[in-house]
Design a protein around this motif. Structure first.
Motif, PDB file in Angstrom:
ATOM      1  N   GLY A   1       0.836  -1.280  -0.114  1.00 15.00           N
ATOM      2  CA  GLY A   1       0.160  -0.183   0.154  1.00 15.00           C
ATOM      3  C   GLY A   1       0.886   1.391  -0.079  1.00 15.00           C
ATOM      4  N   ILE A   2       1.850   1.157   0.765  1.00 13.20           N
ATOM      5  CA  ILE A   2       2.770   2.381   0.809  1.00 13.20           C
ATOM      6  C   ILE A   2       3.466   2.713  -0.545  1.00 13.20           C
ATOM      7  N   LEU A   3       3.979   1.444  -1.393  1.00 10.48           N
ATOM      8  CA  LEU A   3       4.441   1.802  -2.401  1.00 10.48           C
ATOM      9  C   LEU A   3       3.328   2.055  -3.526  1.00 10.48           C
ATOM     10  N   ALA A   4       2.089   1.518  -3.367  1.00 10.22           N
ATOM     11  CA  ALA A   4       1.140   1.964  -4.367  1.00 10.22           C
ATOM     12  C   ALA A   4       0.820   3.302  -4.253  1.00 10.22           C
ATOM     13  N   TYR A   5       0.689   3.923  -2.969  1.00  9.31           N
ATOM     14  CA  TYR A   5       0.379   5.353  -2.837  1.00  9.31           C
ATOM     15  C   TYR A   5       1.772   6.219  -3.531  1.00  9.31           C
ATOM     16  N   TYR A   6       2.839   5.790  -3.152  1.00 11.21           N
ATOM     17  CA  TYR A   6       3.778   6.587  -3.784  1.00 11.21           C
ATOM     18  C   TYR A   6       3.865   6.529  -5.453  1.00 11.21           C
ATOM     19  N   TYR A   7       3.841   5.583  -5.887  1.00  9.80           N
ATOM     20  CA  TYR A   7       3.889   5.508  -7.335  1.00  9.80           C
ATOM     21  C   TYR A   7       2.526   6.109  -7.971  1.00  9.80           C
TER      22      TYR A   7
ATOM     23  N   GLN B   1       1.924  10.137  -4.995  1.00 11.68           N
ATOM     24  CA  GLN B   1       3.037  10.941  -4.546  1.00 11.68           C
ATOM     25  C   GLN B   1       3.957  11.355  -5.844  1.00 11.68           C
ATOM     26  N   LYS B   2       4.428  10.333  -6.654  1.00 11.48           N
ATOM     27  CA  LYS B   2       5.283  10.462  -7.884  1.00 11.48           C
ATOM     28  C   LYS B   2       4.699  11.402  -8.788  1.00 11.48           C
TER      29      LYS B   2
END
Length: 119
Positions: free
Chosen positions: A97-103, A106-107
């Motif tokens: 979930g953290i990576l999904a949010y980042y990509y 956020q990115k």
């Protein structure tokens, strides 16, 4: 520090594979501890923080899974179609979930801010 982290992680996973319970459990502390320190040190860089937090949750899930096998509750049914081992999905999914949010959030936001700054 990152290279030492990899060493501890490998020793932990080899211990899990070889069913060396004491060493495997002992290696959780430095492996997870260093991962947390690395995440803290990279907190100013959103990309690095996201990836390092995902690693923290990955090691947490991995260590829980190892412990569930060592202590024999990996196959214990805790809910319909859910065993003790399946509970490792919670930290795995938090990391994902953290990576999904980042990509996904956020990115792209960073890209739009950079594009506006060039104007």
């Amino acid at each position: 520090m990152e290279n030492t982290h990899i060493l501890f992680w490998l020793v932990k996973d080899i211990s899990w594979c070889m069913i060396w319970k004491t060493l495997g459990l002992l290696m959780v502390v430095p492996t997870l501890g260093i991962a947390i320190v690395i995440a803290w040190r990279t907190r100013a860089y959103k990309s690095e923080l996201a990836h390092n937090l995902a690693i923290v949750f990955w090691i947490t899930a991995n260590s829980y899974w190892m412990g569930s096998e060592f202590f024999g509750f990996d196959t214990v049914q805790v809910a319909p179609h859910v065993t003790g081992k399946h509970l490792a999905l919670v930290p795995f999914l938090i990391g994902l979930g953290i990576l999904a949010y980042y990509y996904l959030v956020q990115k792209p936001r960073e890209g739009r801010i950079a594009a506006v700054a060039k104007l």
